[in-house]
Design a protein around this motif. Structure first.
Motif, short mmCIF file in Angstrom:
data_model
loop_
_atom_site.label_atom_id
_atom_site.label_comp_id
_atom_site.label_asym_id
_atom_site.label_seq_id
_atom_site.Cartn_x
_atom_site.Cartn_y
_atom_site.Cartn_z
N GLY A 175 1.70 -35.45 40.09
CA GLY A 175 3.15 -35.36 39.93
C GLY A 175 3.87 -36.56 40.54
N ALA B 187 17.73 -36.66 37.26
CA ALA B 187 16.47 -37.13 36.68
C ALA B 187 15.98 -38.33 37.47
CB ALA B 187 16.69 -37.50 35.22
N GLY C 166 3.66 -39.36 38.23
CA GLY C 166 4.55 -39.13 37.09
C GLY C 166 6.01 -39.04 37.47
N ARG C 167 6.32 -39.29 38.73
CA ARG C 167 7.70 -39.24 39.25
C ARG C 167 8.35 -37.88 39.05
NH1 ARG C 167 10.59 -44.96 37.80
NH2 ARG C 167 9.00 -46.31 38.68
N ARG C 168 7.61 -36.83 39.32
CA ARG C 168 8.14 -35.47 39.23
C ARG C 168 8.67 -35.07 40.60
NH1 ARG C 168 7.48 -36.81 34.62
NH2 ARG C 168 5.98 -35.90 33.18
N SER C 169 9.92 -34.65 40.66
CA SER C 169 10.54 -34.35 41.95
C SER C 169 9.87 -33.17 42.65
CB SER C 169 12.03 -34.08 41.77
OG SER C 169 12.25 -32.97 40.94
N TRP C 170 9.32 -32.22 41.89
CA TRP C 170 8.67 -31.05 42.49
C TRP C 170 7.44 -31.44 43.31
CZ3 TRP C 170 3.62 -30.62 41.38
CH2 TRP C 170 3.15 -31.19 40.19
N SER C 171 6.86 -32.57 43.03
CA SER C 171 5.58 -32.93 43.63
C SER C 171 5.68 -33.31 45.11
CB SER C 171 4.93 -34.07 42.85
OG SER C 171 5.76 -35.22 42.88
N LEU D 163 11.99 -40.35 42.88
CA LEU D 163 11.71 -38.99 42.43
C LEU D 163 12.97 -38.25 41.98
CD1 LEU D 163 9.09 -37.92 45.11
CD2 LEU D 163 8.67 -38.53 42.73
N THR E 103 13.21 -43.61 36.05
CA THR E 103 11.94 -44.07 35.49
C THR E 103 12.12 -45.35 34.68
OG1 THR E 103 12.26 -42.65 33.56
CG2 THR E 103 10.96 -41.75 35.38
#
Length: 147
Positions: A77, A10, A80-85, A137, A13
């Motif tokens: 993303g 994760a 929002g700290r989304r790893s997929w982005s 991320l 954050t």
């Protein structure tokens, strides 16, 4: 999922978002907004102006607007700290480099646009592959998998 594959951790954050991640998201969003503006401009010219081929102008405008979704979603993303982005953001920068090269080969006002695009693409790539961004991320590199 095999035992060699582990899900990404994760993202961290807990603290403030790293500035490099924010800057990368801003540059990627800037590219997306530029695509939207270019697409709307082509669409309006295709509908109201007198292009050589109205259908081609309208199709090009709609295509640019749809292509803008990739960097805009990636920027959201990243914020929002989304790893997929990071993947779509990096792909967008890699696709921008040949376009910048082609703009630099023109003998027109496109040369400054090529320079700007190249600077933004290279700057974004540097920010996106930075260790601080990767950690924020929650992306683990090779050899860092938890067993």
């Amino acid at each position: 999922m095999s035992k060699d594959q582990t899900p990404a951790t994760a993202p961290d954050t807990t603290g403030p978002r790293p500035r490099r991640l924010t800057y990368a998201a801003g540059l990627v969003a800037l590219e997306g907004l530029t695509l939207v503006v270019g697409g709307v401009w082509m669409l309006v010219l295709g509908i109201t102006g007198e292009p050589d081929d109205r259908r081609q102008a309208v199709t090009g405008g709609i295509t640019l607007i749809l292509l803008a979704l990739l960097p805009l979603l990636a920027a959201r993303g990243l914020l929002g700290r989304r790893s997929w982005s990071r993947g779509p953001a990096v792909i967008t920068q890699i696709m921008a480099l040949p376009i910048a090269y082609n703009l630099l080969q023109a003998d027109s006002i496109a040369i400054p646009a090529g320079i700007a695009l190249a600077v933004v693409a290279v700057g974004s790539l540097v920010l996106l592959i930075n260790a601080e961004t990767t950690k924020a991320l929650g992306i683990r590199g090779p050899g860092n998998a938890e067993k």
